[in-house]
Design an enzyme around this catalytic site. Structure first.
Site, short mmCIF file in Angstrom:
data_model
loop_
_atom_site.label_atom_id
_atom_site.label_comp_id
_atom_site.label_asym_id
_atom_site.label_seq_id
_atom_site.Cartn_x
_atom_site.Cartn_y
_atom_site.Cartn_z
N GLU A 260 0.84 -1.21 0.00
CA GLU A 260 0.00 0.00 0.00
C GLU A 260 0.87 1.25 0.00
OE1 GLU A 260 -2.60 -0.56 3.38
OE2 GLU A 260 -4.04 -1.64 2.18
N GLU B 221 -6.63 -7.90 -0.59
CA GLU B 221 -7.07 -7.92 0.82
C GLU B 221 -8.56 -7.68 0.85
OE1 GLU B 221 -5.08 -5.12 3.36
OE2 GLU B 221 -3.14 -6.10 3.19
#
Ligand SMILES: *[C@@H]1O[C@H](CO)[C@@H](O)[C@H](O)[C@H]1NC(C)=O
Ligand SMILES: *[C@@H]1O[C@H](CO)[C@@H](O)[C@H](O)[C@H]1NC(C)=O
Ligand SMILES: *[C@@H]1O[C@H](CO)[C@@H](O)[C@H](O)[C@H]1NC(C)=O
Ligand SMILES: *[C@@H]1O[C@H](CO)[C@@H](O)[C@H](O)[C@H]1NC(C)=O
Ligand SMILES: *[C@@H]1O[C@H](CO)[C@@H](O)[C@H](O)[C@H]1NC(C)=O
Ligand SMILES: *[C@@H]1O[C@H](CO)[C@@H](O)[C@H](O)[C@H]1NC(C)=O
Ligand SMILES: *[C@@H]1O[C@H](CO)[C@@H](O)[C@H](O)[C@H]1NC(C)=O
Ligand SMILES: *[C@@H]1O[C@H](CO)[C@@H](O)[C@H](O)[C@H]1NC(C)=O
Length: 654
Positions: free
Chosen positions: A185, A265
């Site tokens: 991320e 995710e």
């Protein structure tokens, strides 16, 4: 058969063998940009995966958890590699026991699971400092997750050690690893340093080769993908059940017009913080959204499939400072203890619609046993035990130093000084710059006087004569793992004042509490010193000890259990030297701690050691710890500690 025919036959057989092999070819795994999918050994492939962090599960249970994941219908697992778990001090690596990641990979492969590897270097993961080693902060102004040369040098060295270990486990080399994530991320981080990402890409390629699929994961929005995605790494997104799936994959398509759709995710639950309500996400909600994702043909990884526990001191924290508790149950389909939940079966039902799942019974949940209540005896205070806890001896300096200055990453440091003036009336002892990271237990001449806490309490009042000893035990409650705040120094990170004066002349004790507990040092003598009377609500940080035996004649014991500390306030608990983590029933929501059976003994009494930081309220009756078969992770939180906003998406954490 003539010699000639036999020879011909042999040639044929040989040709067949050669031909057959070339048909099958060596194992391969790749991105197919034409058909928008992954290809495994040439065949169209879609993974349905779940996250499991070996660092949060005792090694003896890895197989059990992986088997349960396999039986749910997953064909793949995903795991993070926490760098700081493997390189405690620069150049000192540990890959044994619970840290034996190669064994974990072999188990997964033996069971029939493929692996998505996420080696960071930064992992977030609600893990101390997002997996980065705290010793990186010995360069005070280091810019983590950037091209900062000191950061890069450390990353190169670590990856130079770790990635070559992984190379034999890549799918094309006969192992289970199909894809490897670079960073994590990154688009949510302020630095937006493309040179850093380019450097990592080259680094990963140089160690792992040209063939392996390298990828990135970012929030499903163009604002995240802007700095997170980079040429040469396949861009994937992450989003939970509340999201608009069409919009989320449109974001991925914006940067990857072709190739497989991937949600790296998909949140099955959510994290907790001390002092906030326990997160729960309903099975129906998760199942419905999973079904929608799978129906698009996308690949998905469920984060978490099993959360496990933040044993020891490994939990992270969010900003503004809010530490995560010991349990990382996550309301995942397998509970913290690896138990099957309603969510597990709901997910299995969904997967069944998309792939053939293995036949046969699922391993049952591990049974739990409520051992007898343990009476705890006061051993000694931290101040009394200093010689045993601080073998390196104290460090002296005018101004306070941080944990890293003292070469300590986790746990506790004792800061000692004296009152420079007579304080006959209540005088404020303060941290004007809010520099107590994260919680400090203050005493004057052996009497507990108050608690300082980051962002919450910057002042305690003290009285005492000039020269009185001031002891401040500072607890590191876990480093921030997300956002700008990851350079999270611990200890007294700014000066303290007494009234208008600066407190100076510090003696600092770096504490090796785990070593002392493990060696039984605190049990050797119990305190004979008479202590000054403490207030009713607060006493000195004190060790307690007690033991229990596992009943004879019950062949299936030891079994797993949960421990709770009913009249205790806040502290740390060990059983047989294994650090189970932090307890804080006073603040909640977690009340019980998971105790895996493998740390228990049937041969000798099991030793429970507790470090109570605030004072157990059991002055009239003996203090006890209790075992129970049911976890409590959702106890009511006192309203004053309830966070103002409830975080439920990565965006909320920015
Ligand atoms: C390495 O880690 C294992 C598993 O946590 C532990 O038992 C062992 O003591 C560690 N070794 C060293 C040298 O710290
Ligand atoms: C989901 O996103 C798509 C594409 O951006 C949009 O067309 C659609 O209206 C959205 N659905 C909902 C329920 O908001
Ligand atoms: C920090 O402590 C470790 C473990 O005792 C030791 O190996 C290392 O050399 C120390 N580092 C420094 C800079 O003192
Ligand atoms: C503190 O008070 C005592 C008398 O109670 C006095 O003797 C002493 O000089 C004072 N010390 C300071 C530093 O003011
Ligand atoms: C300290 O004492 C002062 C004066 O008695 C009082 O106003 C203040 O609330 C006290 N502060 C704390 C943190 O107890
Ligand atoms: C404490 O104050 C001194 C004097 O102003 C300053 O030099 C020092 O950097 C400060 N220390 C910390 C940790 O802030
Ligand atoms: C508990 O401590 C006692 C005394 O040190 C020791 O004899 C015993 O072996 C310990 N129990 C375990 C399970 O380590
Ligand atoms: C806590 O969880 C248990 C078990 O899931 C449930 O029965 C109970 O109602 C929950 N309590 C609260 C306060 O949410």
């Amino acid at each position: 058969m003539s010699e000639k025919t036999s020879c011909l036959l042999r040639v044929c057989a040989l040709l067949l063998l050669l031909f057959g092999q070339s048909l099958q070819g060596p194992p391969s795994f790749s991105v197919d940009y034409k058909d928008d999918c992954f290809r495994k050994d040439g065949q169209r492939f879609r993974y349905i995966s779940g996250s499991i962090h070996y660092s949060r599960i005792p090694r003896v249970y890895w197989k059990d958890r992986l088997l349960k994941m396999y039986m749910a219908g997953l064909n793949t697992i995903q795991t993070y590699i926490p760098w700081n778990y493997h390189e405690k001090y620069p150049g000192q690596y540990n890959f044994s026991g619970d840290r034996d990641v190669e064994y974990f990979l072999k188990l997964a492969q033996d069971i029939g699971l493929l692996v998505i590897l996420r080696p960071g270097p930064y992992i977030c993961g609600e893990w101390d400092m997002g997996g980065l080693p705290a010793w990186l902060l010995s360069k005070k102004d280091i810019v983590l997750r950037s091209s900062d040369p000191d950061y890069i040098a450390a990353v190169d060295k670590w990856m130079g050690k770790f990635l070559p270990m992984m190379k034999p486990y890549l799918y094309q080399n006969g192992g289970p690893i199909i894809t490897v994530q670079v960073e994590n991320e990154y688009g949510s981080y302020f630095a937006c340093d493309y040179n850093y990402m380019r450097h990592l890409t080259k680094l990963f390629r140089s160690h792992l080769g040209d063939e392996v699929v390298l990828f990135t994961t970012d929030g499903a929005g163009l604002n995240f993908l802007k700095c997170g995605s980079i040429q040469g790494l396949y861009a994937t997104v992450d989003f939970g059940p509340g999201s608009n799936i069409t919009a989320a994959f449109e974001a991925q398509r914006h940067v990857e017009p072709h190739g497989p759709l991937v949600n790296s995710e998909f949140y099955t639950g959510w994290l907790d913080h001390w002092g906030s309500r326990h997160s729960v996400v309903s099975s129906a909600y998760v199942a419905k959204s999973l079904n929608q994702i799978l129906s698009t043909g996308a690949n998905v990884n469920m984060y978490m499939f099993i959360g496990g526990s933040n044993f020891g001191y490994w939990n992270g924290a969010n900003s503004p400072y809010a530490a995560q508790p010991t349990s990382y149950d996550y309301d995942a389909p397998l509970s913290e203890a690896g138990d099957l939940t309603e969510k597990y079966f709901a997910i299995q039902e969904v997967i069944k619609m998309y792939r053939k799942i293995p036949q046969g019974p699922v391993l049952p949940s591990t049974p739990k046993y409520a051992y007898s209540t343990v009476t705890m005896k006061k051993l000694q205070t931290v101040s009394d035990a200093l010689e045993k806890l601080s073998y390196s001896g104290p460090v002296k300096s005018i101004y306070p130093q941080t944990f890293i200055d003292l070469n300590q990453s986790l746990g506790f440091v004792l800061y000692r000084t004296t009152l420079p003036v007579n304080c006959s009336s209540a005088t404020p002892l303060s941290s004007p710059l809010n520099g107590v990271h994260d919680r400090a237990y203050v005493s004057v001449d052996g009497v507990a006087v108050g608690i300082l806490e980051r962002n919450k309490a910057i002042t305690v009042n003290v009285t005492g004569k000039a020269g009185s000893q001031v002891d401040i035990l500072v607890e590191n409650m876990g480093r921030i793992n997300y956002g700008r705040g990851i350079n999270d120094f611990k200890g007294l990170v700014s000066n303290l004042t007494l009234g208008k004066e600066l407190l100076v002349g510090w003696t600092m004790y770096s504490l090796s509490i785990d070593e002392a507990v493990g060696q039984g040092l605190l049990w050797e003598t119990t305190s004979t010193q008479t202590q000054p009377p403490q207030s009713a609500s607060l006493s000195l940080p004190t060790f307690y000890g007690g033991s229990f035996t596992i009943p004879d004649g019950i062949p299936y014991l030891p079994e797993d259990t949960y421990v709770k500390l009913p009249n205790w306030k806040k502290g740390q608990i060990w059983i047989n030297g294994f650090n189970l983590g932090r307890y804080w029933p006073d603040r909640g929501p977690q009340v019980t701690l998971f105790v895996p059976a493998n740390i228990l003994s049937t041969d000798a009494p099991n030793n429970v050691t507790v470090l109570e930081l605030e004072g157990a309220s059991c002055n009239s009756q003996p203090c006890t710890v209790e075992f129970t078969t049911t976890p409590i992770l959702n106890a009511t939180v006192q309203p004053e500690y309830e966070q103002h906003r409830r975080l439920s998406a990565k965006e909320d954490l920015l």
